[in-house]
Design a protein around this motif. Sequence first.
Motif, PDB file in Angstrom:
ATOM      1  N   LYS A 134       2.768  -9.947   2.371  1.00  0.00           N
ATOM      2  CA  LYS A 134       2.485  -9.167   3.579  1.00  0.00           C
ATOM      3  C   LYS A 134       1.506  -8.037   3.276  1.00  0.00           C
ATOM      4  CE  LYS A 134       7.023  -9.749   5.763  1.00  0.00           C
ATOM      5  NZ  LYS A 134       8.252  -9.009   6.091  1.00  0.00           N
ATOM      6  N   LEU A 135       1.728  -7.353   2.144  1.00  0.00           N
ATOM      7  CA  LEU A 135       0.862  -6.217   1.793  1.00  0.00           C
ATOM      8  C   LEU A 135      -0.570  -6.664   1.502  1.00  0.00           C
ATOM      9  CD1 LEU A 135       3.285  -4.057  -0.329  1.00  0.00           C
ATOM     10  CD2 LEU A 135       2.255  -3.455   1.854  1.00  0.00           C
ATOM     11  N   ALA A 170      -6.901  -6.894   5.757  1.00  0.00           N
ATOM     12  CA  ALA A 170      -7.255  -6.541   7.130  1.00  0.00           C
ATOM     13  C   ALA A 170      -7.955  -5.187   7.183  1.00  0.00           C
ATOM     14  CB  ALA A 170      -6.018  -6.534   8.012  1.00  0.00           C
ATOM     15  N   LYS A 171      -7.461  -4.228   6.365  1.00  0.00           N
ATOM     16  CA  LYS A 171      -8.099  -2.896   6.338  1.00  0.00           C
ATOM     17  C   LYS A 171      -9.518  -3.004   5.760  1.00  0.00           C
ATOM     18  CE  LYS A 171      -4.216   0.261   6.277  1.00  0.00           C
ATOM     19  NZ  LYS A 171      -3.473   1.274   5.555  1.00  0.00           N
ATOM     20  N   ALA A 172      -9.687  -3.824   4.713  1.00  0.00           N
ATOM     21  CA  ALA A 172     -10.992  -3.995   4.078  1.00  0.00           C
ATOM     22  C   ALA A 172     -11.987  -4.638   5.051  1.00  0.00           C
ATOM     23  CB  ALA A 172     -10.868  -4.812   2.801  1.00  0.00           C
ATOM     24  N   ALA A 173     -11.501  -5.577   5.858  1.00  0.00           N
ATOM     25  CA  ALA A 173     -12.354  -6.265   6.822  1.00  0.00           C
ATOM     26  C   ALA A 173     -12.694  -5.365   8.014  1.00  0.00           C
ATOM     27  CB  ALA A 173     -11.675  -7.541   7.307  1.00  0.00           C
TER      28      ALA A 173
END
Length: 172
Positions: free
Chosen positions: A161-162, A168-171
Amino acid sequence: MAILDIVIAPDPVLKTVCEPVKEVNDEIRELLKNMLETMYKAPGIGLAACQVGVTKRVIVVDVSDDKEENQPYCMVNPEITWESDEYSVYQEGCLSLPEQYADVERPAAIKLRYLDETGKQIELEADGLLATCIQHEIDHLDGVLFVDHISKLKRGMIMKKLKKVVAAKAAG
């Protein structure tokens, strides 16, 4: 004072064994202040230096209920000198593993020694949530996460999950 960036698992700095602090100086005191400010803003009840990318044996903890009157502990080179034979279970979370929780069993009471922000050696007895939180943060200094205390299956699910959260944050 400054709000520091919190490192998110699986960043390798979280698996690093932190170095002892040679001297409690202004740099360490500034780190402690910034860590407290970061912990309170997150919000959390404990933070280890490696969680903000600094591989020094430094933690801050505050489990007080009254957020109007904080009761922080600033600990440099904390070392557990005794732990009880009795264990307790708390549902633990971690600022470096956002929104992930698991029941972890740890000694119910501990004794430890550490240096405070003035460099004075302190001895402390702790039990309950304070003992759990201190053990959790000292684990960080040894490159251990709370998920290392749970089953491999549960740990794998949390880390998967992490990785998605980080991707997602990097994208972003």
